[in-house]
Design a protein around this motif. Structure first.
Motif, PDB file in Angstrom:
ATOM      1  N   SER A   1      -2.207   8.445  -7.914  1.00 31.77           N
ATOM      2  CA  SER A   1      -1.591   8.255  -6.420  1.00 31.77           C
ATOM      3  C   SER A   1      -1.767   9.458  -5.603  1.00 31.77           C
TER       4      SER A   1
ATOM      5  N   SER B   1       0.864  -1.179  -0.020  1.00 32.58           N
ATOM      6  CA  SER B   1      -0.003   0.158   0.022  1.00 32.58           C
ATOM      7  C   SER B   1       0.957   1.254   0.094  1.00 32.58           C
ATOM      8  N   ASP B   2       2.171   1.324   0.687  1.00 31.04           N
ATOM      9  CA  ASP B   2       2.855   2.521   0.705  1.00 31.04           C
ATOM     10  C   ASP B   2       3.379   2.829  -0.667  1.00 31.04           C
TER      11      ASP B   2
ATOM     12  N   GLU C   1     -17.739  -3.567   0.365  1.00 23.10           N
ATOM     13  CA  GLU C   1     -17.640  -2.044   0.655  1.00 23.10           C
ATOM     14  C   GLU C   1     -18.767  -1.249   0.113  1.00 23.10           C
TER      15      GLU C   1
ATOM     16  N   GLU D   1     -11.175   4.906  -6.353  1.00 23.94           N
ATOM     17  CA  GLU D   1     -10.588   5.218  -4.928  1.00 23.94           C
ATOM     18  C   GLU D   1     -10.263   3.999  -4.180  1.00 23.94           C
ATOM     19  N   ARG D   2     -10.874   2.950  -3.962  1.00 21.36           N
ATOM     20  CA  ARG D   2     -10.584   1.832  -3.422  1.00 21.36           C
ATOM     21  C   ARG D   2      -9.485   0.760  -4.067  1.00 21.36           C
TER      22      ARG D   2
ATOM     23  N   THR E   1      -6.959   2.071  -5.617  1.00 19.41           N
ATOM     24  CA  THR E   1      -5.708   2.855  -5.056  1.00 19.41           C
ATOM     25  C   THR E   1      -5.370   2.716  -3.847  1.00 19.41           C
ATOM     26  N   ARG E   2      -6.330   2.008  -3.119  1.00 21.79           N
ATOM     27  CA  ARG E   2      -6.042   1.578  -1.560  1.00 21.79           C
ATOM     28  C   ARG E   2      -5.461  -0.090  -1.581  1.00 21.79           C
TER      29      ARG E   2
ATOM     30  N   GLU F   1      -7.309  -2.395  -2.793  1.00 21.95           N
ATOM     31  CA  GLU F   1      -8.415  -3.613  -2.292  1.00 21.95           C
ATOM     32  C   GLU F   1      -8.719  -4.255  -3.652  1.00 21.95           C
TER      33      GLU F   1
ATOM     34  N   ARG G   1       0.610   4.451  -2.650  1.00 23.24           N
ATOM     35  CA  ARG G   1       0.634   5.777  -2.201  1.00 23.24           C
ATOM     36  C   ARG G   1       1.546   6.688  -2.742  1.00 23.24           C
TER      37      ARG G   1
END
Length: 227
Positions: free
Chosen positions: A210, A128-129, A178, A164-165, A167-168, A170, A132
């Motif tokens: 990102s 995830s990092d 969700e 959006e999800r 990019t997390r 998921e 981002r």
């Protein structure tokens, strides 16, 4: 269940990752290799391997060269890099060179199982990092600076929520849960998002966005009116 090859020159790590796979995917058939040559030989002898867990620094790999060789010889066999490497540029390059994901060796057991589930379901996984912070230096082939906001405006509210999800990090299954929609609907939205953004794959789309403030787009009056 699955046939998975663990290719790493450290016996203790092969044992540890085998326990993780046994916990998350009981009944899977595990194969082991301690170098690139033996890994390639095993893949050649087993045409039903579902996934290769590949260490970047084992004998014969020569960094990313080993990944390129494996992908050239066996393009239909998905390979995920499992490594202690922390250089974000290298991590992103592994996906560019054909890996279906990158899992750090320090990843907790439950998170590693979740990452493998995502990969085995057909998605690409990155820490995830990296998702981002890695996108500012990566441009999709079809995008020019300044076009991304315009392209995002072409997405519907629901597509923005899905994006959006994404990019997390998921998976489609998680996004469906969700947003309370069917997983098949999520897949359709993902396909539409990639098409509208001119991205060739999921990671390319994620990295290109990102730094996007999704909240600002979703709060736009026109978006608020969409169902």
């Amino acid at each position: 269940m699955y046939q998975i090859l663990i290719a790493d020159d450290h016996p203790l790590f092969r044992e540890a990752i085998a326990r993780v796979i046994d916990d998350g995917f009981p009944g899977s058939n595990l194969l082991e290799a301690s170098g690139l040559d033996s890994a390639l030989q095993i893949i050649e002898q087993n045409d039903d391997i579902d996934l290769v867990l590949l260490d970047l620094n084992m004998p014969g790999m020569q960094g990313l060269g080993g990944l390129v060789q494996l992908r050239n010889q066996f393009p239909g066999v998905p390979a995920v890099i499992v490594s202690a490497e922390e250089d974000k540029k290298v991590i992103l390059q592994t996906v560019t060179y054909g890996a279906v994901g990158f899992i750090t060796k320090s990843t907790p057991r439950k998170q590693m199982i979740s990452a493998l589930e995502q990969i085995l379901s057909g998605s690409i996984y990155l820490p995830s990092d990296i998702i981002r912070s890695g996108g500012t230096s990566v441009q999709t082939r079809h995008q020019e600076p300044g076009l991304l906001p315009e392209l995002l405006e072409s997405l519907t509210r629901k597509q923005l929520q899905v994006f959006e999800r994404m990019t997390r990090g998921e998976s489609n299954k998680m996004i469906a849960y969700e947003l309370s929609i069917a997983e098949s609907t999520v897949k359709a939205h993902v396909s539409a998002i990639l098409r509208k953004l001119g991205a060739t794959n999921r990671v390319q789309a994620i990295l290109s966005a990102s730094d996007i403030d999704f909240g600002a787009y979703l709060k736009h009056p026109g978006r608020m009116a969409e169902q």
